[in-house]
Write a protein that holds these residues in place. Sequence first.
Motif, PDB file in Angstrom:
ATOM      1  N   ALA A  99      -3.365 -10.709  -5.697  1.00  0.00           N
ATOM      2  CA  ALA A  99      -3.915  -9.751  -4.736  1.00  0.00           C
ATOM      3  C   ALA A  99      -3.087  -9.657  -3.460  1.00  0.00           C
ATOM      4  O   ALA A  99      -3.388  -8.841  -2.581  1.00  0.00           O
ATOM      5  N   ALA A 100      -2.047 -10.473  -3.337  1.00  0.00           N
ATOM      6  CA  ALA A 100      -1.263 -10.495  -2.102  1.00  0.00           C
ATOM      7  C   ALA A 100      -0.589  -9.156  -1.814  1.00  0.00           C
ATOM      8  O   ALA A 100      -0.451  -8.758  -0.648  1.00  0.00           O
ATOM      9  N   GLY A 101      -0.164  -8.447  -2.859  1.00  0.00           N
ATOM     10  CA  GLY A 101       0.482  -7.153  -2.655  1.00  0.00           C
ATOM     11  C   GLY A 101      -0.451  -6.147  -2.010  1.00  0.00           C
ATOM     12  O   GLY A 101      -0.093  -5.475  -1.035  1.00  0.00           O
ATOM     13  N   LEU A 102      -1.662  -6.037  -2.536  1.00  0.00           N
ATOM     14  CA  LEU A 102      -2.646  -5.129  -1.952  1.00  0.00           C
ATOM     15  C   LEU A 102      -3.049  -5.613  -0.561  1.00  0.00           C
ATOM     16  O   LEU A 102      -3.202  -4.801   0.361  1.00  0.00           O
ATOM     17  N   ALA A 103      -3.204  -6.913  -0.385  1.00  0.00           N
ATOM     18  CA  ALA A 103      -3.550  -7.449   0.928  1.00  0.00           C
ATOM     19  C   ALA A 103      -2.512  -7.038   1.970  1.00  0.00           C
ATOM     20  O   ALA A 103      -2.848  -6.663   3.097  1.00  0.00           O
ATOM     21  N   GLY A 104      -1.238  -7.093   1.581  1.00  0.00           N
ATOM     22  CA  GLY A 104      -0.170  -6.708   2.495  1.00  0.00           C
ATOM     23  C   GLY A 104      -0.179  -5.230   2.824  1.00  0.00           C
ATOM     24  O   GLY A 104       0.030  -4.832   3.982  1.00  0.00           O
ATOM     25  N   ILE A 105      -0.414  -4.395   1.813  1.00  0.00           N
ATOM     26  CA  ILE A 105      -0.501  -2.952   2.033  1.00  0.00           C
ATOM     27  C   ILE A 105      -1.604  -2.639   3.047  1.00  0.00           C
ATOM     28  O   ILE A 105      -1.410  -1.864   3.997  1.00  0.00           O
ATOM     29  N   LEU A 106      -2.787  -3.236   2.851  1.00  0.00           N
ATOM     30  CA  LEU A 106      -3.912  -2.984   3.748  1.00  0.00           C
ATOM     31  C   LEU A 106      -3.638  -3.520   5.146  1.00  0.00           C
ATOM     32  O   LEU A 106      -4.014  -2.889   6.153  1.00  0.00           O
ATOM     33  N   LYS A 107      -2.999  -4.679   5.233  1.00  0.00           N
ATOM     34  CA  LYS A 107      -2.669  -5.231   6.547  1.00  0.00           C
ATOM     35  C   LYS A 107      -1.741  -4.295   7.306  1.00  0.00           C
ATOM     36  O   LYS A 107      -1.950  -4.016   8.494  1.00  0.00           O
ATOM     37  N   LYS A 108      -0.721  -3.795   6.637  1.00  0.00           N
ATOM     38  CA  LYS A 108       0.220  -2.887   7.293  1.00  0.00           C
ATOM     39  C   LYS A 108      -0.468  -1.582   7.699  1.00  0.00           C
ATOM     40  O   LYS A 108      -0.180  -1.015   8.750  1.00  0.00           O
ATOM     41  N   ALA A 109      -1.388  -1.120   6.865  1.00  0.00           N
ATOM     42  CA  ALA A 109      -2.119   0.101   7.201  1.00  0.00           C
ATOM     43  C   ALA A 109      -2.951  -0.106   8.467  1.00  0.00           C
ATOM     44  O   ALA A 109      -2.969   0.741   9.365  1.00  0.00           O
ATOM     45  N   ARG A 110      -3.628  -1.237   8.539  1.00  0.00           N
ATOM     46  CA  ARG A 110      -4.538  -1.493   9.671  1.00  0.00           C
ATOM     47  C   ARG A 110      -3.812  -1.838  10.957  1.00  0.00           C
ATOM     48  O   ARG A 110      -4.367  -1.653  12.045  1.00  0.00           O
ATOM     49  N   THR A 111      -2.592  -2.347  10.846  1.00  0.00           N
ATOM     50  CA  THR A 111      -1.846  -2.702  12.046  1.00  0.00           C
ATOM     51  C   THR A 111      -0.912  -1.589  12.509  1.00  0.00           C
ATOM     52  O   THR A 111      -0.142  -1.764  13.457  1.00  0.00           O
ATOM     53  N   GLY A 112      -0.963  -0.450  11.833  1.00  0.00           N
ATOM     54  CA  GLY A 112      -0.167   0.700  12.248  1.00  0.00           C
ATOM     55  C   GLY A 112       1.287   0.626  11.868  1.00  0.00           C
ATOM     56  O   GLY A 112       2.113   1.381  12.388  1.00  0.00           O
ATOM     57  N   THR A 113       1.649  -0.280  10.953  1.00  0.00           N
ATOM     58  CA  THR A 113       3.046  -0.397  10.530  1.00  0.00           C
ATOM     59  C   THR A 113       3.301   0.253   9.175  1.00  0.00           C
ATOM     60  O   THR A 113       4.375   0.112   8.600  1.00  0.00           O
ATOM     61  N   PHE A 114       2.294   0.940   8.683  1.00  0.00           N
ATOM     62  CA  PHE A 114       2.436   1.730   7.453  1.00  0.00           C
ATOM     63  C   PHE A 114       2.587   3.180   7.900  1.00  0.00           C
ATOM     64  O   PHE A 114       1.638   3.809   8.354  1.00  0.00           O
ATOM     65  N   THR A 115       3.784   3.720   7.829  1.00  0.00           N
ATOM     66  CA  THR A 115       4.038   5.037   8.410  1.00  0.00           C
ATOM     67  C   THR A 115       4.231   6.114   7.354  1.00  0.00           C
ATOM     68  O   THR A 115       4.720   5.844   6.259  1.00  0.00           O
ATOM     69  N   PRO A 116       3.869   7.347   7.669  1.00  0.00           N
ATOM     70  CA  PRO A 116       3.985   8.437   6.699  1.00  0.00           C
ATOM     71  C   PRO A 116       5.411   8.897   6.465  1.00  0.00           C
ATOM     72  O   PRO A 116       5.674   9.662   5.567  1.00  0.00           O
ATOM     73  N   ASP A 117       6.394   8.474   7.315  1.00  0.00           N
ATOM     74  CA  ASP A 117       7.763   8.927   7.092  1.00  0.00           C
ATOM     75  C   ASP A 117       8.607   7.976   6.278  1.00  0.00           C
ATOM     76  O   ASP A 117       9.801   7.917   6.441  1.00  0.00           O
ATOM     77  N   LEU A 118       7.959   7.197   5.423  1.00  0.00           N
ATOM     78  CA  LEU A 118       8.692   6.266   4.579  1.00  0.00           C
ATOM     79  C   LEU A 118       9.623   6.987   3.619  1.00  0.00           C
ATOM     80  O   LEU A 118      10.662   6.491   3.252  1.00  0.00           O
TER      81      LEU A 118
END
Length: 384
Positions: A298-317
């Motif tokens: 589950a670490a992969g999904l945990a990381g995705i959600l963490k990045k989303a919530r901390t604002g480091t998941f950006t739409p211009d990837l």
Amino acid sequence: MAQIWKGVVREYADFMPEHILRDVVTLGEGGNALIAAPAVGAMLKEITGVNAKVFIKFEGRNPTGSFKDRGMTSAMSAAKGKGAKVVVCASTGNTSASAAAYATAAGILPAVLVPDGKIAMGKLAQAIAHGAKLLQVNGNFDDCLVLARKLAENYDVELVNSVNPDRIQGQKTAAFEVVDELGDAPTIHALPVGNAGNITAYWKGYREYYTANCSSTLPFMWGFQAEGAAPIVLGHEVDNPETIATAIRIGKPASWEQAVAARDESNGVIEAVSDAQILEAHRILSAEVGVFVEPASAAGLAGILKKARTGTFTPDLSPSLDKGEPMNIVITCTGHGLKDPEWALNDINGNSKGSEVEPVKVQNDLSAVASILRLPAPMTERDL
């Protein structure tokens, strides 16, 4: 015409070294279709505004229930081709189960070195069932790996841990399957990082397919370690790694340099997630996606959600995506939940959830069951 899946070595023979093809040992591993996870896509949309199609690459479908089977078919094929009589591996569980199964199929004796304590019983049971010579070492995984390497250096024994490059050859096929199914590489590929062989193998696979013009893009590789076992994130070895995610409780990854290269070459990340975040993702995968995984998976999904919530998941990837077109995200879940099922029943501290997992007692009576389930009256009564 019906076609039988031949295992990853034969299916992707054009991408395999000749020595692995001489005497193939397979249990029919691979061929695992992606699982759509619209619930995760909806969560990302709500948190970030990013429009994404999320897929789970569930490696728990392999013969021994983990991604290790991909690398073990190639490593064991190479070992058998050399005439090996004994193979050895260090393991936190999954490697031991896989090595034992494939060695048995090859007619080779498997010797397994496991750290003292904190190994999921489901994994140990597999290794024992397949006839492994199981040796519990007074130390952690890293101590076991050092010992296994010395054994292979000094005796006529083949080492089948991921430091063996033949393992990576089999594991890279998971990336081939992703591209074959999606038609191209995803924008992001997220996965757990422990000994770091998997992120190394996926990146190798994606690059080989790209070079062969089987894909037109390469993904961002997002790897995630557990906070208590995050040497790559910290930049130094961890002497006493600690996390509930036993499969990635590793303080000195064997493929450290290769993992860093995969991160840097793909403009990706390797970050850390807490045990609480791992268990939250574990619950989401089970209860909202329908995929039961062991905690480390589950670490992969945990990381995705963490990045989303901390604002480091950006739409211009991925600037190449048309505006409004969803990006593809693939998350590898490395092992089946039956490998380490206690976390479905326990909280983060290992305490039983008690009444949450106790069945509701009911009389052997139709009306009583319907009442507890709050079902409406039977059709015959409603129609009167």
